[in-house]
Design a protein around this motif. Structure first.
Motif, mmCIF file in Angstrom:
data_model
loop_
_atom_site.group_PDB
_atom_site.id
_atom_site.type_symbol
_atom_site.label_atom_id
_atom_site.label_comp_id
_atom_site.label_asym_id
_atom_site.label_seq_id
_atom_site.Cartn_x
_atom_site.Cartn_y
_atom_site.Cartn_z
ATOM 1 N N UNK A 41 2.610 -31.211 -100.076
ATOM 2 C CA UNK A 41 3.481 -31.960 -100.981
ATOM 3 C C UNK A 41 3.628 -33.395 -100.468
ATOM 4 N N UNK A 42 3.849 -34.346 -101.374
ATOM 5 C CA UNK A 42 4.107 -35.724 -100.934
ATOM 6 C C UNK A 42 5.507 -35.844 -100.349
ATOM 7 N N UNK A 43 5.673 -36.775 -99.425
ATOM 8 C CA UNK A 43 6.958 -36.925 -98.740
ATOM 9 C C UNK A 43 7.979 -37.696 -99.543
ATOM 10 N N UNK A 44 8.252 -37.251 -100.755
ATOM 11 C CA UNK A 44 9.324 -37.838 -101.546
ATOM 12 C C UNK A 44 10.659 -37.525 -100.870
ATOM 13 N N UNK A 91 4.721 -45.322 -99.212
ATOM 14 C CA UNK A 91 4.169 -44.853 -100.475
ATOM 15 C C UNK A 91 5.119 -43.935 -101.249
ATOM 16 N N UNK A 92 5.985 -43.215 -100.546
ATOM 17 C CA UNK A 92 6.753 -42.167 -101.226
ATOM 18 C C UNK A 92 8.267 -42.357 -101.216
ATOM 19 N N UNK A 93 8.780 -43.164 -100.318
ATOM 20 C CA UNK A 93 10.237 -43.315 -100.237
ATOM 21 C C UNK A 93 10.698 -44.346 -101.268
ATOM 22 N N UNK A 94 10.859 -43.866 -102.504
ATOM 23 C CA UNK A 94 11.185 -44.749 -103.622
ATOM 24 C C UNK A 94 12.128 -44.041 -104.591
ATOM 25 N N UNK A 95 12.860 -44.816 -105.390
ATOM 26 C CA UNK A 95 13.683 -44.205 -106.443
ATOM 27 C C UNK A 95 12.799 -43.773 -107.611
ATOM 28 N N UNK A 114 -1.549 -40.896 -104.609
ATOM 29 C CA UNK A 114 -2.018 -39.535 -104.857
ATOM 30 C C UNK A 114 -3.404 -39.277 -104.280
ATOM 31 N N UNK A 115 -4.161 -40.337 -103.991
ATOM 32 C CA UNK A 115 -5.389 -40.137 -103.226
ATOM 33 C C UNK A 115 -5.043 -39.667 -101.808
ATOM 34 N N UNK A 116 -3.998 -40.227 -101.227
ATOM 35 C CA UNK A 116 -3.571 -39.787 -99.901
ATOM 36 C C UNK A 116 -3.215 -38.307 -99.905
#
Length: 514
Positions: A41-44, A91-95, A114-116
């Motif tokens: 999973x992405x680090x949101x 890349x992921x720490x965003x609102x 999403x390539x990452x």
């Protein structure tokens, strides 16, 4: 069997639609069948916050424009499913949601984001980022994870088989071809036979071209996307895959969607005793400011407010529905013109039409429990979960004859006067053309059936008896996985390189074949 599931969202941590529900439930069902399943999973922010027992697996370093990428491993809060999380704050720490900023604009670096995700998944699957685990099967969900299939194909040593599931072909992950050098893939991948799509870079095509098997979330949708009408320009690619494309119907998580012990709804009920549903209806009418009238049929919409979902048809058919003495309740958000139109309808018909903009998971349960009928008039529908939730709660679905709606609802037949004999296997009402007149006829048939208590109760009980178990879907996926890879348990071939991820400056620095 070791299975790596890759996705951008998961219920209950991050949800924009049905994809999150699938990713939240399918791994648990596979584990219950004896599989060793892990997620990527992405680090949101919400995903990092929901990762329990978090530990660092490795430091990847600078990659895809991020100065620091860390791979963490833990378990998903509430489910206990093991998960890897790609922690890349830049890349992921965003609102906003996983794909868009709060103003609904697409993040301009989504290709890198999403390539990452796909690159990390491919190298985990090969056993290169976590030396203690490698996958027999990598299963990527929708365009956000599709690049994992391309990276596995480009990897010189990976033995993982690949499966790609299309959740909605209309959303394809299309990017400027100038983004291709950022992906770290050989130039041959940016050809018409590969990722190039009408002058653009297509992540969806990465899954369709490079996965060993392609699935959709219902059998009917699998057939539909091979046609020009539903193929979104990719029907030729899909037809070329032939029997590699199939459909496996989504399931319903009975631990979450169960009216007999749902903690959110006003009163529990079951097929054998529906009295609690009337309590739920009255509670919903009060909550929305509708007239509390037990005998008035209450139709519901729980949906993204988009043209795909056919909600303009609902607006066009609304005068006829109100003329029959019915109420309409809407929960959702989406296209601003549709939001405004439904809000205007509520203002024009107080007590009969109510709208709650935005999405609230708990209130969605109240809507499904409290409505008499649920509208799903989609122009196309890969699977649809709302109609399955409705059936589970004795809320009769009114759906269009398309996609997964065909696979989950049996039309009642009959006519608008209630004179014709209904289908004895019926669970709902269905219409064909995406036209207001066709929907209106289906609504008239629904109201006619509602006026006949015995007929209506039979519809409810048959719907509640339907079995949309995730165990069934899990067994179908496992049978597919088992047929894919004859080399279960074999490690990477000798000489497998240590992976180096592309950076924003280097572009093709990844050690992948040229």
């Amino acid at each position: 069997m070791k299975i790596l599931q890759v996705a951008a969202e998961i219920f209950p941590l991050v949800k924009t639609g049905g994809l999150a529900d699938v990713v939240g439930a399918l791994p648990q069902a596979l584990i219950a069948e004896g599989a060793d399943v892990r997620l990527v999973l992405p680090g949101l922010p919400a995903i990092l916050a929901g990762l329990e027992q978090s530990a660092v697996v490795c430091e990847i370093g600078a990659a895809f424009g991020a100065a620091r990428v860390t791979l963490r491993r833990g378990v998903v809060k509430g489910s206990g499913v093991p998960a890897y999380v790609v922690d890349a704050p830049y890349l992921y720490k965003r609102p906003g949601n996983p794909y868009q900023a709060p103003d609904n604009s697409e993040w301009p670096d989504n290709a890198q984001r999403f390539a990452l995700l796909g690159w990390v998944a491919a190298h985990i699957a090969a056993g290169e980022l976590d030396p203690d685990w490698q996958a027999d099967v990598l299963h990527a969900h929708d365009w956000h994870a599709a690049m994992a299939c391309a990276y596995v194909s480009a990897h010189p040593a990976s033995t993982a088989a690949t499966v790609f599931t299309v959740h909605n072909l209309a959303y394809q992950g299309l990017f400027d071809p100038g983004d291709f050098p950022l992906l770290g893939l050989p130039s041959r991948f940016m050809m018409p036979a590969s990722l190039e799509f009408h002058g653009q870079l297509s992540f969806m095509k990465a899954g369709l071209k490079y996965a060993q098997r392609v699935t959709t979330v219902s059998p009917t949708y699998a057939a539909e996307i091979a046609t020009p009408e539903f193929g979104c320009g990719l029907d030729g690619v899909i037809r070329a895959r032939g029997r590699d494309v199939s459909g496996i119907l989504n399931g319903v998580d009975d631990d979450i969607w169960n009216p007999s012990d749902d903690p959110v709804i006003a009163a529990p009920y079951a097929a054998s005793s529906l009295a609690g549903k009337a309590v739920c209806k009255a509670a919903l009418q009060r909550a929305l400011g509708l007239r509390v009238e037990p005998g008035t049929p209450l139709f519901g919409v729980v949906s993204r407010l988009t043209s795909q979902k056919g909600l303009d048809l609902v607006l066009a058919a609304l005068p006829n529905l109100l003329a029959q003495g019915a109420q309409l309740a809407v929960q959702g958000s989406g296209d601003l013109p549709l939001e405004a139109a439904f809000s205007a309808a509520a203002a024009a018909h107080p007590g009969m039409v109510a709208v709650r903009l935005g999405y609230d998971e708990a209130f969605a349960h109240e809507m499904v429990a409290g409505c008499d009928a649920m509208l799903v008039p989609s122009r196309f529908e890969p699977c649809g979960l709302t109609q399955m939730y409705a059936l589970r709660y004795g809320t009769v679905p009114v759906v269009r004859h398309v996609g997964g709606l065909v696979d989950t609802v049996v039309d009642a037949g009959g006519d608008a006067d209630g004179a014709a004999a209904p289908n004895p296997l019926a669970t709902g009402f269905m219409f064909g053309p995406a036209l207001p007149a066709a929907l209106s006829v289906a609504l008239e048939r629904t109201v006619a059936a509602y006026r006949q208590p015995e007929v209506w109760a039979a519809l409810q009980q048959r719907g509640m008896a339907q079995n949309f178990s995730w165990a069934t879907a899990a067994r179908q996926y496992l049978a597919m996985y088992q047929g894919l890879n004859p080399n279960w348990g074999q490690g990477p071939r000798a000489g497998s390189p240590t992976p180096t991820a592309p950076t924003a400056k280097s572009g093709g620095a990844s050690r992948l074949p040229a």
